[in-house]
Every structure is written in C-alpha cells, then in structure tokens.
Design a protein around this motif. Structure first.
Motif, short mmCIF file in Angstrom:
data_model
loop_
_atom_site.label_atom_id
_atom_site.label_comp_id
_atom_site.label_asym_id
_atom_site.label_seq_id
_atom_site.Cartn_x
_atom_site.Cartn_y
_atom_site.Cartn_z
N GLN A 199 -39.67 -18.38 115.06
CA GLN A 199 -39.79 -19.30 113.92
C GLN A 199 -41.17 -19.12 113.28
O GLN A 199 -42.17 -19.05 113.99
N VAL A 200 -41.19 -19.07 111.96
CA VAL A 200 -42.42 -18.83 111.22
C VAL A 200 -42.64 -19.93 110.20
O VAL A 200 -41.75 -20.21 109.37
N VAL A 201 -43.80 -20.56 110.28
CA VAL A 201 -44.23 -21.50 109.23
C VAL A 201 -45.29 -20.78 108.41
O VAL A 201 -46.35 -20.42 108.93
N ALA A 202 -44.99 -20.55 107.15
CA ALA A 202 -45.88 -19.79 106.27
C ALA A 202 -46.59 -20.74 105.31
O ALA A 202 -45.94 -21.49 104.57
N VAL A 203 -47.91 -20.72 105.33
CA VAL A 203 -48.72 -21.55 104.44
C VAL A 203 -49.20 -20.69 103.28
O VAL A 203 -49.65 -19.55 103.48
N ALA A 204 -49.08 -21.21 102.06
CA ALA A 204 -49.45 -20.41 100.88
C ALA A 204 -49.99 -21.31 99.79
O ALA A 204 -49.52 -22.45 99.60
N ALA A 205 -50.97 -20.82 99.06
CA ALA A 205 -51.50 -21.52 97.89
C ALA A 205 -50.68 -21.14 96.67
O ALA A 205 -50.30 -19.98 96.51
N VAL A 206 -50.40 -22.11 95.82
CA VAL A 206 -49.57 -21.87 94.63
C VAL A 206 -50.14 -22.61 93.42
O VAL A 206 -50.99 -23.49 93.55
#
Length: 250
Positions: free
Chosen positions: A81-88
């Motif tokens: 399982q992958v939780v991906a954090v990203a700025a948008v």
C-alpha cells in the motif's frame, strides 16, 4: 518487520521527522536508481518505508524522476500500500492554499515519461484496468482520518497531471477547468499507473500549495508555494500518523 506500507513524499516532505528511523537502504533496480534511499522506520507501531520522490535534497524535477525505479524498489521491499503526498495548484473555487485533497480521478497530460513496466520482452500485451485510478479503500481510510482530526479536506476531485517543470499558463488552467480538473500537479502520473501495474494499493494526499495560474491576480512565486507548504506539513504528518496504524497487511 516487512514494510507493507510506503509513504512517497513530494515537494515539502523530503523527510518525515515523525518516523522512528531504523535504517536506510540503497537499492538498485532494472530501471535504474530510485530517487532516494528507502528509509525504513516505524510510525504508530507499523513498519513503514519512506521515499523522497524528488530526492533527499529536492533536486529531481518532475520529468526527471525515475518513477519506474521508485515503484519497483518499493514493490521489491514488500510494499502493498502506498500513500503518495504531493503539492498541487488549486483550480476549483474551494481548493484554496492549505487545503488537503484526496483525488479520485486523474487526467494525464504528461508526455515522454516511461509510463509502464509492460513494454519489452512480453509474452502477451498487458492492459490494466484504470477506471478508478486510486484505491477506493485506501482513499476512504485517508478521508476518515482527516475527518477524525478535523482537517479541512476535499474528499473528491480530479487531478490534472502536467509535464512541468514550469508552471502552467492561465490559458492552460482554463482548459484544464473545462476538462473537469480541480487540482493540477506534475507527479501524479505515471506513478499511479505503475503502482496499479504492480498490484499495489495507491492513494494520494494532495496539498494545495497555491492558486493555479490566472485564478488570482499576480504571479506565482516559489516563496509563496514554500510558505504555504510549510504551514500545511504539520497537518499532513498528523494525517499520516492517524492513518498508517489502520492499514493492516493485505
């Protein structure tokens, strides 16, 4: 313990100081080097591996990230399982800087990136179903954690993945809005599709760092983006600390 959960940190989250670090692991893959060493540790009693998408010192622009190496390395470590954090950037009227968003759809405008593992030496052509690009169950865990913490979050939105590294023109943002996109970023693809190809559950926590081009008067500065992200990362860390212990191995 095998780390069945991974956190991919984007702009503003190149390290995770809430992670009780055990060791770092440098991996090589058939696709080249990952963006950073894998940081093994513990969060809320769960074994977790952390990977900095843009590198340890934020030196990799979006189009130069080796997405295949990153996802392959995590898969090799046993990540499910992958939780991906990203700025948008925020397009929709309620996507103000500082808001967290959990996209449920994505539109891919990128080009020239290595976007699949299924291209060489195939015994048959492989197509993945991508109707729902983000894992429904993992998204629901993130949404529930945000509710429990009382965080301002948007629970449904469409992410526009743009090539970068430049920011968009106002006309491009108008086009994305007509296409039904609510937030805009540069790293959402092919990361989400590669995770699906490897059978990993994948969901994104997007942090709105700025209004998209043309949404407010004036230019967009990196100082503004960095300031907004600095004010949001405590919320992201609290969210991760809340949700990670709930993610049982598959």
């Amino acid at each position: 313990m095998t780390p069945t959960v991974a956190i991919i940190g984007g702009t503003g989250l190149t390290t995770l100081d809430t992670l009780r670090t055990a060791h770092r692991e440098t991996l090589s893959t058939p696709y080249g080097e990952p963006s950073s060493p894998a940081i093994h540790g513990e969060l809320g009693g769960r074994a977790v591996v952390f990977l900095a998408r843009h590198g340890q010192h934020h030196t990799l622009p979006p189009h130069k990230i080796n997405y295949r190496a990153n996802l392959w390395a995590l898969h090799r470590l046993g990540v499910e399982q992958v939780v991906a954090v990203a700025a948008v950037g925020g397009i929709r009227a309620d996507m103000a800087p500082g808001v967290l968003a959990f996209p449920d759809q994505i539109v891919d405008y990128t080009w020239g990136r290595h976007c699949t593992f299924f291209e060489d030496n195939l015994s048959h052509v492989t197509h993945i179903d991508f109707t729902e690009p983000y894992c429904l169950e993992l998204r629901e865990r993130l949404i529930q954690a945000a509710r429990e913490l009382g965080l301002e979050a948007r629970e449904s939105c469409t992410y526009a993945a743009m090539p970068g590294p430049r920011l968009e023109t106002a006309a491009e943002i108008r086009r994305l809005e007509r296409d039904g996109c609510d937030i805009v970023g540069m790293t959402g693809m092919p990361e989400a599709a590669l995770a699906r190809e490897l059978g990993m559950r994948y969901a994104a926590c997007a942090v709105v760092a700025n209004w998209a081009a043309g949404k407010v008067a004036g230019t967009i500065s990196m100082a503004e983006i960095e300031s907004n992200l600095a004010g949001s990362m405590d919320k992201v860390k609290a969210l991760l600390a809340q949700v990670i212990p709930t993610l049982v191995p598959l």
